[in-house]
Write a protein that holds these residues in place. Structure first.
Motif, mmCIF file in Angstrom:
data_model
loop_
_atom_site.group_PDB
_atom_site.id
_atom_site.type_symbol
_atom_site.label_atom_id
_atom_site.label_comp_id
_atom_site.label_asym_id
_atom_site.label_seq_id
_atom_site.Cartn_x
_atom_site.Cartn_y
_atom_site.Cartn_z
ATOM 1 N N ASP A 322 4.190 9.522 29.927
ATOM 2 C CA ASP A 322 4.681 8.247 30.461
ATOM 3 C C ASP A 322 4.922 7.285 29.304
ATOM 4 O O ASP A 322 4.001 6.999 28.514
ATOM 5 N N LEU A 323 6.139 6.802 29.196
ATOM 6 C CA LEU A 323 6.465 5.857 28.136
ATOM 7 C C LEU A 323 5.741 4.537 28.361
ATOM 8 O O LEU A 323 5.518 4.129 29.506
ATOM 9 N N PRO A 324 5.362 3.840 27.290
ATOM 10 C CA PRO A 324 4.730 2.524 27.451
ATOM 11 C C PRO A 324 5.649 1.547 28.165
ATOM 12 O O PRO A 324 6.867 1.733 28.213
ATOM 13 N N VAL A 325 5.063 0.465 28.694
ATOM 14 C CA VAL A 325 5.825 -0.511 29.474
ATOM 15 C C VAL A 325 6.929 -1.137 28.642
ATOM 16 O O VAL A 325 8.050 -1.336 29.111
ATOM 17 N N GLU A 326 6.658 -1.414 27.353
ATOM 18 C CA GLU A 326 7.683 -2.073 26.531
ATOM 19 C C GLU A 326 8.848 -1.148 26.234
ATOM 20 O O GLU A 326 9.913 -1.591 25.832
ATOM 21 N N ILE A 327 8.659 0.160 26.407
ATOM 22 C CA ILE A 327 9.740 1.115 26.167
ATOM 23 C C ILE A 327 10.513 1.393 27.441
ATOM 24 O O ILE A 327 11.684 1.722 27.410
ATOM 25 N N THR A 328 9.887 1.249 28.602
ATOM 26 C CA THR A 328 10.519 1.614 29.860
ATOM 27 C C THR A 328 11.620 0.663 30.276
ATOM 28 O O THR A 328 12.204 0.828 31.330
ATOM 29 N N THR A 329 11.913 -0.381 29.488
ATOM 30 C CA THR A 329 13.091 -1.189 29.780
ATOM 31 C C THR A 329 14.361 -0.393 29.541
ATOM 32 O O THR A 329 15.433 -0.781 29.957
ATOM 33 N N ALA A 330 14.239 0.749 28.844
ATOM 34 C CA ALA A 330 15.387 1.628 28.664
ATOM 35 C C ALA A 330 15.579 2.477 29.916
ATOM 36 O O ALA A 330 14.909 2.300 30.931
ATOM 37 N N LEU A 331 16.519 3.430 29.839
ATOM 38 C CA LEU A 331 16.840 4.231 31.022
ATOM 39 C C LEU A 331 15.776 5.272 31.333
ATOM 40 O O LEU A 331 15.760 5.827 32.416
ATOM 41 N N ILE A 332 14.918 5.564 30.392
ATOM 42 C CA ILE A 332 13.956 6.643 30.552
ATOM 43 C C ILE A 332 12.557 6.057 30.650
ATOM 44 O O ILE A 332 12.219 5.143 29.912
ATOM 45 N N HIS A 333 11.770 6.575 31.561
ATOM 46 C CA HIS A 333 10.387 6.105 31.649
ATOM 47 C C HIS A 333 9.383 7.244 31.684
ATOM 48 O O HIS A 333 8.200 7.025 31.559
ATOM 49 N N LYS A 334 9.845 8.499 31.841
ATOM 50 C CA LYS A 334 8.957 9.654 31.785
ATOM 51 C C LYS A 334 9.644 10.768 31.015
ATOM 52 O O LYS A 334 10.846 10.991 31.167
ATOM 53 N N LEU A 335 8.862 11.466 30.204
ATOM 54 C CA LEU A 335 9.396 12.559 29.401
ATOM 55 C C LEU A 335 8.589 13.823 29.667
ATOM 56 O O LEU A 335 7.372 13.772 29.825
ATOM 57 N N ARG A 336 9.293 14.934 29.699
ATOM 58 C CA ARG A 336 8.614 16.230 29.716
ATOM 59 C C ARG A 336 8.518 16.713 28.277
ATOM 60 O O ARG A 336 9.532 16.844 27.578
ATOM 61 N N VAL A 337 7.317 16.989 27.810
ATOM 62 C CA VAL A 337 7.068 17.389 26.424
ATOM 63 C C VAL A 337 6.712 18.867 26.397
ATOM 64 O O VAL A 337 5.822 19.310 27.120
ATOM 65 N N GLN A 338 7.435 19.607 25.559
ATOM 66 C CA GLN A 338 7.162 21.037 25.389
ATOM 67 C C GLN A 338 6.863 21.296 23.916
ATOM 68 O O GLN A 338 7.679 20.969 23.049
ATOM 69 N N ILE A 339 5.722 21.864 23.627
ATOM 70 C CA ILE A 339 5.295 22.157 22.253
ATOM 71 C C ILE A 339 5.389 23.654 22.025
ATOM 72 O O ILE A 339 4.784 24.442 22.750
ATOM 73 N N ILE A 340 6.151 24.061 21.002
ATOM 74 C CA ILE A 340 6.380 25.469 20.686
ATOM 75 C C ILE A 340 5.895 25.717 19.256
ATOM 76 O O ILE A 340 6.334 25.029 18.333
ATOM 77 N N PRO A 341 4.996 26.670 19.046
ATOM 78 C CA PRO A 341 4.519 26.940 17.676
ATOM 79 C C PRO A 341 5.581 27.663 16.855
ATOM 80 O O PRO A 341 6.314 28.514 17.369
ATOM 81 N N LEU A 342 5.674 27.308 15.573
ATOM 82 C CA LEU A 342 6.572 27.981 14.636
ATOM 83 C C LEU A 342 5.769 28.911 13.728
ATOM 84 O O LEU A 342 4.537 28.841 13.678
#
Length: 600
Positions: A322-342
């Protein structure tokens, strides 16, 4: 049998098919050979003065030898400086130098008085260099010149010293060895040139694929980051947009193509060219920019960075951020995060906007709703129309009966008036049900938006004139251009402004609605402000759900429909609880921004 002339022509034609070295490499080898010539000439001079007789006395060179050696040193020094200073015509300069080498070696061979094996070997070096560095025709001329000088010197020495002509066989063998060395040198150089061309082609292909890979990743809507031991070493453009970061590392100078990178960055440079762009050049990311990214993410998204760092090496993980409140003034407010090991124990982090998944789910909802409404709307509206018409007729009959009833029959008069009110309730509820069906049909018939560029401030002024009176005021802090379906934008604004007027006038009958337009993070923000009591925190999660309403006269589809229209136009409609007033915020990507602080 072929005559010698045709045989020589055939060999010349075969040699002409060969390739020559590219100019940069030819210049490097030319400088190397010029240095070799200068060293050899100086070596000859030194050796001529330290040579001794058998009795230990010095053997001084003759005047002719001293003159020849001095000329050779001067010529070598001049050719070296010429080749070093003048970058043009490297092949012609080398041809001149190699020709002078043959002449000077022949002069030294003549001053020596007798055949010299050391000088003969130097002839072979010149012949080999000519076939490696020059075109085949030039190399053949230099080789033939060397053969002529060697044979002539042998004839001259044999005549003047009554030497046996049998020694001329050695001269012929040396001449043939010149040709053999030349051919072998030419063959080796052609192989090297062919290998180098293949290497260049392979490098160009790898570079082309690398550029394609970089372009694909830079155009991705998903954010891409590489984290190595807690340090962010790469980030693409979408990462900045999704996380609301400021681009601090842009360098518009075209002085150099590659900017300084840390050792970590350099490992990933061929995998992903990062986000910052130079004038008409590849996207470049500097070490300073990566430090800025690290600092911004630590300041704004420390939980995200800690979550990524907490994943053990070699393991993958998926979670919602969940993006912080000060960032959610943009179009996005939730992100799906995928971590892949290299493979090198670093982490590839992919950031995806959940709004896209929600938009897909929204389309599935609308498709299901459309199938439902298409099958039952006709069945509902027919009896609903009959009920509505019957209630209207009953209302008219009751009004006539009330008018014809005398004052003496007050009891019947009271009953008829009561029936009339019931008929009105029935008619009002049939209208409400009909509005619900109309709203549902709008959703089910929703088509792809007909987007077009809109100068939003001038369009908004005309819209307010057409649909509202002085109850709505406009305050514009910029004059941006957006892309939107005008009909759907009208539906969104009419619904939200009407809601604002209705709820605001419940608090103050004279209350109006304010519309503010400004820019933020490459987006156009339209705030619709009213003086109502706002939305309760308990209702925020359900605010845009279909059929949710706190108004008994509402259908619960207005905000749902408005949000659907917004997402169809790649915009986002949200309620801003952080605002002092009751605020609905429409966030639209900008086509162009023009901030001139104008208030209307």
């Amino acid at each position: 049998m072929r005559n010698p002339a045709s045989f020589i022509t055939m060999i010349t034609d075969y040699l002409q098919q060969g390739d020559v070295l590219p100019a940069p490499q030819l210049r490097r080898l030319g400088l190397l050979y010029s240095s070799y010539r200068l060293v050899i000439s100086i070596f000859f001079v030194v050796m001529s003065y330290i040579t001794t007789h058998d009795d230990g006395s010095l053997l001084l060179p003759s005047l002719l030898s001293q003159t020849a050696l001095s000329i050779y040193v001067l010529v070598s020094f001049g050719l070296f400086n010429l080749f070093y200073v003048i970058n043009k015509l490297p092949s012609e300069q080398l041809a001149l130098g190699l020709t002078l080498d043959i002449i000077m070696l022949s002069l030294l061979l003549y001053t020596n008085g007798a055949p010299d094996l050391q000088l003969t070997l130097l002839y072979m070096v010149v012949v080999a260099a000519s076939f490696m560095l020059l075109q085949a025709s030039q190399a053949i001329i230099i080789t033939l010149l060397a053969v002529i000088f060697v044979i002539y010197q042998q004839f001259f020495y044999a005549i003047t010293n009554s030497m046996s002509l049998a020694d001329l066989v050695d001269a012929l063998l040396i001449s043939f060895s010149f040709l053999a060395v030349g051919f072998l040198s030419w063959s080796i150089s052609q192989r090297l040139i062919h290998v180098e061309k293949m290497a260049i082609q392979q490098a160009q292909e790898v570079n082309r694929l690398s550029h394609i890979n970089q372009e694909v990743i830079s155009q991705m809507h998903s954010g891409v980051m590489v984290i190595d031991k807690g340090d962010i070493v790469l980030a693409n453009t979408a990462t900045y947009q999704l996380l609301g970061l400021k681009n601090m590392g842009t360098d518009t100078s075209a002085a150099s193509e590659i900017s300084p990178l840390t050792a970590k960055n350099r490992r990933y440079r061929d995998w992903l060219r990062p986000t910052f762009y130079r004038k008409k050049s590849r996207p470049i990311q500097t070490n300073k920019a990566m430090i800025s990214v690290q600092q911004q993410i630590q300041a704004l998204h420390l939980p995200l960075l800690e979550s990524c760092s907490s994943v053990a090496a070699g393991l993958s993980r998926n979670f919602i951020y969940d993006l912080p409140v000060e960032i959610t003034t943009a179009l996005i407010h939730k992100l799906r995060v995928q971590i892949i090991p290299l493979k090198d124990n670093s982490q590839l982090v992919l950031l995806e906007d959940l709004q896209r998944e929600q938009a897909s789910a929204q389309q599935l909802k609308l498709a299901s709703l459309g199938q439902l409404t298409a099958s039952i709307a006709h069945e509902i509206r027919n009896p609903l129309a009959a009920i509505s018409q019957a209630s209207q007729l009953l209302m008219e009959d009751s009004m006539l009966e009330v008018a014809n009833t005398s004052v003496a029959m007050s009891l019947d008069h009271h009953d008829m008036a009561g029936n009339h009110e019931l008929y009105k309730i029935i008619f009002a509820q049939t209208k409400r049900v009909n509005r619900i069906i109309e709203d549902v049909l709008k959703l089910s018939r929703q088509q792809s938006p007909n987007q077009q560029p809109i100068a939003i401030v001038s369009w908004m002024r005309q819209f307010l004139v057409n649909y509202f009176s002085d109850e709505v005021t406009l305050q514009a802090y910029s004059h941006p251009i957006i892309e939107f379906d005008t009909h759907q934008l009208e539906q969104i604004l009419i619904n939200i402004i009407n809601n604002g007027l209705r709820y605001g006038q419940r608090v103050d009958p004279e209350a109006g609605v304010e519309v503010e337009i400004y820019n933020k993070q490459n987006n156009v923000i339209i705030d619709i402000l009213d003086h109502g009591r706002g939305v309760d925190a308990a209702h925020l999660k359900q605010l845009f759900n279909p059929f949710f309403t706190t108004d008994k006269a509402g259908t619960g589809l207005g905000l749902y429909l408005s949000q659907a229209f917004s997402e169809a136009n790649h915009a986002h409609l949200r309620y801003a609880p952080e605002h002092k007033k009751s605020c609905f915020r429409l966030i639209i990507p900008a086509l162009s921004l023009a901030s001139d602080n104008i208030g209307d």
